[in-house]
Enzyme design. Structure first.
Site, PDB file in Angstrom:
ATOM      1  N   GLY A  85       0.824  -1.218   0.000  1.00 16.91           N
ATOM      2  CA  GLY A  85       0.000   0.000   0.000  1.00 16.91           C
ATOM      3  C   GLY A  85       0.846   1.250   0.000  1.00 16.91           C
ATOM      4  O   GLY A  85       0.497   2.259   0.612  1.00 16.91           O
TER       5      GLY A  85
ATOM      6  N   SER B 153       3.983  -3.134  -4.912  1.00 15.05           N
ATOM      7  CA  SER B 153       4.145  -4.384  -4.160  1.00 15.05           C
ATOM      8  C   SER B 153       3.268  -5.514  -4.716  1.00 15.05           C
ATOM      9  O   SER B 153       3.728  -6.654  -4.861  1.00 15.05           O
ATOM     10  CB  SER B 153       3.839  -4.101  -2.685  1.00 15.05           C
ATOM     11  OG  SER B 153       3.173  -5.138  -2.085  1.00 15.05           O
TER      12      SER B 153
ATOM     13  N   ALA C 258       2.052  -5.929  -7.825  1.00 15.61           N
ATOM     14  CA  ALA C 258       2.543  -6.397  -9.131  1.00 15.61           C
ATOM     15  C   ALA C 258       3.839  -7.193  -8.960  1.00 15.61           C
ATOM     16  O   ALA C 258       4.050  -8.207  -9.635  1.00 15.61           O
ATOM     17  CB  ALA C 258       2.767  -5.212 -10.061  1.00 15.61           C
ATOM     18  N   ALA C 259       4.694  -6.742  -8.050  1.00 19.50           N
ATOM     19  CA  ALA C 259       5.982  -7.427  -7.853  1.00 19.50           C
ATOM     20  C   ALA C 259       5.774  -8.821  -7.250  1.00 19.50           C
ATOM     21  O   ALA C 259       6.399  -9.791  -7.697  1.00 19.50           O
ATOM     22  CB  ALA C 259       6.884  -6.590  -6.954  1.00 19.50           C
TER      23      ALA C 259
ATOM     24  N   ASP D 115       1.686  -0.789 -13.705  1.00 17.02           N
ATOM     25  CA  ASP D 115       2.498  -1.453 -12.670  1.00 17.02           C
ATOM     26  C   ASP D 115       3.017  -2.799 -13.170  1.00 17.02           C
ATOM     27  O   ASP D 115       4.213  -3.087 -13.094  1.00 17.02           O
ATOM     28  CB  ASP D 115       1.673  -1.672 -11.387  1.00 17.02           C
ATOM     29  CG  ASP D 115       1.429  -0.385 -10.625  1.00 17.02           C
ATOM     30  OD1 ASP D 115       1.614   0.703 -11.218  1.00 17.02           O
ATOM     31  OD2 ASP D 115       1.048  -0.455  -9.448  1.00 17.02           O
TER      32      ASP D 115
HETATM   33  C1  MEV Z   1      -0.766   2.973  -9.317  1.00 16.10           C
HETATM   34  O1  MEV Z   1       0.597   2.594  -9.202  1.00 16.10           O
HETATM   35  C2  MEV Z   1      -0.924   3.924 -10.465  1.00 16.10           C
HETATM   36  C3  MEV Z   1      -2.350   4.437 -10.690  1.00 16.10           C
HETATM   37  O2  MEV Z   1      -2.261   5.291 -11.833  1.00 16.10           O
HETATM   38  C4  MEV Z   1      -3.338   3.337 -10.926  1.00 16.10           C
HETATM   39  C5  MEV Z   1      -3.119   2.593 -12.238  1.00 16.10           C
HETATM   40  O3  MEV Z   1      -2.468   3.115 -13.134  1.00 16.10           O
HETATM   41  O4  MEV Z   1      -3.633   1.466 -12.346  1.00 16.10           O
HETATM   42  C6  MEV Z   1      -2.814   5.289  -9.524  1.00 16.10           C
END
Ligand code: MEV
Length: 307
Positions: free
Chosen positions: A95, A100, A102-103, A144
């Protein structure tokens, strides 16, 4: 010897949130902070053993990103559930805007596909992780999973092939962690509510973010660190306008700018999580990092681009 698979965290330099609505964004991998997964014989079925969370996740758990990922991989490759335990651990705070989820999904995907004897291309890993990201993020743009699976800086537009690009110099970054866990699903949802209420205003902000991101790409390619810093500041202001700021992020931005950063912004979903600041040199990177630590926050140093 255990065969371990890993994936990096990520930082968004420009364009988060607007990227959900088709605008471009720029992200870089944070190779020094990774999630790792390794497999061992199972206890009769497939289990993901999330060691940091003290949680064992099985394939039946439809609300877990890992079971969604494993189920999709098994169906796509027409394989049955293996008798396997995949252990998982991560250095990435959850969070925090550092990718985190995706990794961890990518590390699990690599460990499972290796066990199954399936050779996946980066784009295939990215697609599998994207499906799992929907569990965590609701309507992810795909940035991500892309930057984490490709492990290289990307200029990303939803639905298009990611573009890698060259940097005109080395950029020295400091990441500061507010320590406040924030849900990307929630911040993305809040932005969507604001967009529904006032589309003209919000689309205007998204257009401005798009200009900043395009300028950011050029400034990175030109190696113009002052311009990159200024555009980061501008992007931060716009992220505050679309409602994803937080007072702790402001403190981190202020500490960084006071310590000589060329620019600083929240990164990722916002509402807490992390800030990223650009330093003029390796020496200043260290100083900014120390000032953030002295102010009571965790800080990390990372770089990208070549001299
Ligand atoms: C999250 O790392 C990035 C956001 O733009 C969400 C997304 O792109 O899915 C907030």
């Amino acid at each position: 010897m255990k065969n371990s698979f890993s994936a990096p965290g990520k930082i968004i330099l420009f364009g988060e949130h607007a990227v959900v609505y088709g605008k471009p964004a720029i992200a870089i991998p944070v190779s020094g902070m990774r999630a790792s997964a390794w497999s061992e014989p199972g206890e009769g079925k497939l289990t993901i053993n999330a060691l940091d969370l003290n949680q064992k996740i099985s394939l039946e758990n439809k609300t877990s990103q890992f079971s969604v990922l494993a189920q999709t991989l098994l169906s796509k490759t027409k394989q049955s559930e293996p008798n396997l335990t995949i252990n998982l651990t991560s250095k990435l705070p959850q969070g925090s805007g550092m990718g985190s989820s995706a990794a961890t999904s990518t590390a699990v995907c690599k460990a499972l596909s290796n066990y199954l004897g399936v050779d996946l291309e980066k784009n295939q890993i990215s697609e599998l992780v994207f499906d799992a990201e929907k569990i965590v993020h609701g309507t992810p743009s795909g940035i991500d999973n892309t930057v984490v699976a490709y492990e290289s800086p990307v200029y990303f537009v939803k639905g298009q092939e990611p573009v890698t690009f060259d940097s005109g110099r080395t950029f020295y970054l400091v990441i500061g962690d507010t320590g406040i866990e924030s849900s990307t699903k929630e911040t993305v949802g809040n932005v969507r509510d604001l967009l529904d209420k006032d589309p003209n205003l919000m689309n205007g902000y998204f257009d401005e973010i798009e200009n900043v991101t395009m300028g950011g790409k050029k400034a990175i390619e030109d190696g113009d660190k002052e311009a990159v810093g200024e555009l980061m500041n501008k992007n931060h202001e716009l992220l505050n306008k679309i409602g994803v700021g937080h007072r702790e992020l402001e403190k981190l931005v202020d500490v960084s700018l006071d310590a000589g950063a060329l620019g600083a912004k929240l990164t990722g979903g916002g509402g807490g999580g992390n800030m990223v600041a650009l330093a003029d040199s390796a020496k200043e990177q260290k100083e900014i990092c120390e000032k953030i630590t002295e102010a009571g926050y965790r800080a990390y140093q990372t770089t990208f681009g070549e001299d």
